[in-house]
Scaffold this motif. Structure first.
Motif, mmCIF file in Angstrom:
data_model
loop_
_atom_site.group_PDB
_atom_site.id
_atom_site.type_symbol
_atom_site.label_atom_id
_atom_site.label_comp_id
_atom_site.label_asym_id
_atom_site.label_seq_id
_atom_site.Cartn_x
_atom_site.Cartn_y
_atom_site.Cartn_z
ATOM 1 N N LYS A 96 0.939 -1.349 0.023
ATOM 2 C CA LYS A 96 0.086 -0.177 -0.035
ATOM 3 C C LYS A 96 0.798 1.330 -0.174
ATOM 4 C CE LYS A 96 -3.682 2.377 2.511
ATOM 5 N NZ LYS A 96 -4.574 2.419 3.619
ATOM 6 N N ASP A 97 0.404 2.301 -0.961
ATOM 7 C CA ASP A 97 1.067 3.471 -0.947
ATOM 8 C C ASP A 97 2.554 3.382 -1.186
ATOM 9 O OD1 ASP A 97 -1.198 4.590 -0.284
ATOM 10 O OD2 ASP A 97 -1.088 4.729 1.942
ATOM 11 N N SER A 98 2.843 2.328 -1.947
ATOM 12 C CA SER A 98 4.320 2.326 -2.710
ATOM 13 C C SER A 98 4.213 2.145 -3.860
ATOM 14 C CB SER A 98 5.030 0.936 -1.880
ATOM 15 O OG SER A 98 4.984 1.015 -0.700
ATOM 16 N N CYS A 99 5.407 2.478 -4.914
ATOM 17 C CA CYS A 99 5.484 2.376 -6.140
ATOM 18 C C CYS A 99 6.871 2.576 -6.552
ATOM 19 C CB CYS A 99 4.656 3.465 -6.919
ATOM 20 S SG CYS A 99 4.227 3.361 -8.546
ATOM 21 N N PHE A 100 7.400 2.336 -7.680
ATOM 22 C CA PHE A 100 8.396 2.189 -8.333
ATOM 23 C C PHE A 100 8.419 2.688 -9.856
ATOM 24 C CE2 PHE A 100 12.599 1.213 -10.047
ATOM 25 C CZ PHE A 100 13.622 1.019 -8.707
ATOM 26 N N TRP A 101 9.062 3.725 -10.251
ATOM 27 C CA TRP A 101 8.930 4.164 -11.522
ATOM 28 C C TRP A 101 10.395 3.941 -12.333
ATOM 29 C CZ3 TRP A 101 7.070 6.466 -7.222
ATOM 30 C CH2 TRP A 101 5.679 6.780 -7.263
ATOM 31 N N VAL A 102 10.258 3.951 -13.508
ATOM 32 C CA VAL A 102 11.493 4.159 -14.409
ATOM 33 C C VAL A 102 11.123 4.980 -15.481
ATOM 34 C CG1 VAL A 102 12.092 1.558 -14.049
ATOM 35 C CG2 VAL A 102 10.640 2.205 -16.004
ATOM 36 N N ALA A 103 12.368 5.654 -15.821
ATOM 37 C CA ALA A 103 12.237 6.690 -16.988
ATOM 38 C C ALA A 103 12.890 6.161 -18.100
ATOM 39 C CB ALA A 103 13.298 7.949 -16.459
ATOM 40 N N GLU A 104 12.437 6.337 -19.349
ATOM 41 C CA GLU A 104 12.731 5.937 -20.692
ATOM 42 C C GLU A 104 13.179 6.737 -21.488
ATOM 43 O OE1 GLU A 104 9.690 3.246 -22.310
ATOM 44 O OE2 GLU A 104 10.602 1.488 -21.412
ATOM 45 N N THR B 24 2.676 11.198 -3.729
ATOM 46 C CA THR B 24 2.641 11.172 -2.330
ATOM 47 C C THR B 24 1.344 12.148 -1.996
ATOM 48 O OG1 THR B 24 4.848 11.220 -1.867
ATOM 49 C CG2 THR B 24 3.680 11.974 -0.102
ATOM 50 N N GLN B 25 1.193 13.376 -2.612
ATOM 51 C CA GLN B 25 -0.133 14.102 -2.510
ATOM 52 C C GLN B 25 -1.321 13.485 -2.790
ATOM 53 O OE1 GLN B 25 0.136 17.925 -4.602
ATOM 54 N NE2 GLN B 25 -0.664 19.037 -2.877
ATOM 55 N N GLU B 26 -1.374 12.733 -3.886
ATOM 56 C CA GLU B 26 -2.480 11.993 -4.237
ATOM 57 C C GLU B 26 -3.192 11.193 -3.312
ATOM 58 O OE1 GLU B 26 -1.597 10.234 -7.801
ATOM 59 O OE2 GLU B 26 -1.733 11.865 -8.892
ATOM 60 N N ARG B 27 -2.176 10.608 -2.498
ATOM 61 C CA ARG B 27 -2.624 9.471 -1.393
ATOM 62 C C ARG B 27 -2.888 10.151 0.168
ATOM 63 N NH1 ARG B 27 -1.350 7.578 -5.650
ATOM 64 N NH2 ARG B 27 -1.774 5.225 -6.017
ATOM 65 N N GLY B 28 -2.755 11.490 -0.063
ATOM 66 C CA GLY B 28 -3.047 12.256 1.131
ATOM 67 C C GLY B 28 -1.930 12.476 2.280
ATOM 68 N N LEU C 23 10.223 17.495 1.974
ATOM 69 C CA LEU C 23 9.499 18.498 1.338
ATOM 70 C C LEU C 23 8.004 18.396 1.696
ATOM 71 C CD1 LEU C 23 9.103 20.205 -1.238
ATOM 72 C CD2 LEU C 23 8.510 17.995 -2.629
ATOM 73 N N ASP C 24 7.634 19.523 2.126
ATOM 74 C CA ASP C 24 6.117 19.704 2.792
ATOM 75 C C ASP C 24 5.156 19.804 1.597
ATOM 76 O OD1 ASP C 24 6.152 19.214 5.645
ATOM 77 O OD2 ASP C 24 7.538 20.697 5.642
ATOM 78 N N LEU C 25 4.287 19.333 1.435
ATOM 79 C CA LEU C 25 3.350 19.377 0.145
ATOM 80 C C LEU C 25 2.059 20.233 0.705
ATOM 81 C CD1 LEU C 25 3.593 15.671 -0.814
ATOM 82 C CD2 LEU C 25 4.735 17.426 -1.666
ATOM 83 N N GLN C 26 1.658 20.851 -0.254
ATOM 84 C CA GLN C 26 0.387 21.613 0.001
ATOM 85 C C GLN C 26 -0.805 20.661 -0.122
ATOM 86 O OE1 GLN C 26 0.154 24.574 -3.094
ATOM 87 N NE2 GLN C 26 1.831 25.880 -2.287
ATOM 88 N N ARG C 27 -1.610 21.167 0.902
ATOM 89 C CA ARG C 27 -3.104 20.050 0.965
ATOM 90 C C ARG C 27 -4.216 21.013 0.028
ATOM 91 N NH1 ARG C 27 -4.039 17.708 6.934
ATOM 92 N NH2 ARG C 27 -5.268 16.291 5.411
ATOM 93 N N ASP C 28 -4.745 20.093 -0.585
ATOM 94 C CA ASP C 28 -5.859 20.552 -1.253
ATOM 95 C C ASP C 28 -7.171 21.260 -0.653
ATOM 96 O OD1 ASP C 28 -4.635 19.603 -3.740
ATOM 97 O OD2 ASP C 28 -5.454 17.768 -3.353
#
Length: 220
Positions: free
Chosen positions: A105-113, A162-166, A215-220
């Motif tokens: 939950k709330d984890s992910c791994f991305w790659v750049a091509e 991170t922001q999308e998941r609150g 990095l603190d994120l702005q809340r919607d």
């Protein structure tokens, strides 16, 4: 300029991801060795050894040979420290990226091509000590594709996730020798909140400092 695409990790990416990580970490060996040479305690110990041998042997050759051996051994120790860290990571989270980052939950791994070639990686997962934060991990870009904004785009991908998941903030750890990474994080708005010496015995001797950024994120 080559087109850059950021996507989620797939199992067929595993070997290239490991290669990018290994090469990226290995690049820090020379700067870490120079960091050791700049430490006052190391310089004092080397000077005392050279002076002692010079006075006792009445020869310049023995102190020079001894200093050369100490420097070579120190370089080997630094290399061993990094290789041990790389091996540990390859046996832990990077041994099964899908299980560690894609099925949790709330984890992910991305790659750049870039033009179909995998050239960068980044991941995130919940931080154990700060439940309001996700931790950015495994950021690395191939040397041939640096300076193209890939690392910045990967960091922003993590921030958006991170922001999308609150969550309230993104945090990460880097080292004192990774000066380019520190500059990148600070340009993106990360703030250094803590410095501490790595717990490994040799890291303590060489005063190898780790830095924690947030990095603190702005809340919607």
């Amino acid at each position: 300029m080559s087109s850059i695409k950021i996507r989620k990790y797939q199992e067929e990416d595993a070997e290239v991801v490991k290669e990018i990580f290994t090469m990226g970490m290995s690049e820090h060996v020379p700067s870490s060795f120079m960091h050791v040479l700049k430490q006052p305690l190391f310089q004092m110990a080397l000077m005392v050894m050279v002076c002692t041998l010079l006075m006792s042997s009445k020869s310049f050759l023995l102190p020079i040979l001894a200093a050369t051996l100490v420097l070579a051994a120190t370089r080997q120790l630094v290399t061993y420290m990094f290789n041990s860290y790389i091996d540990a990571c390859l046996k832990k989270d990077l041994s099964n990226i899908g299980e560690t980052y894609l099925k949790q939950k709330d984890s992910c791994f991305w790659v750049a091509e870039s033009d179909g070639r995998l050239v960068g990686t980044v991941a995130c997962l919940p931080n154990e000590n700060a439940p309001e934060c996700l931790e950015l991990k495994r950021l690395s870009v191939s040397h041939s594709h640096r300076g193209m904004g890939i690392a910045k785009a990967l960091c922003r991908t993590v921030a958006e996730f991170t922001q999308e998941r609150g969550y309230l903030a993104v945090m990460l750890f880097t080292s004192v020798v990774q000066t380019d990474a520190q500059k990148l994080y600070e340009r993106l708005g990360f703030v250094k909140i803590r410095e501490f010496v790595a717990p490994e015995p040799f890291a303590k001797v060489m005063n190898f400092t780790l830095l924690e950024y947030r990095l603190d994120l702005q809340r919607d």
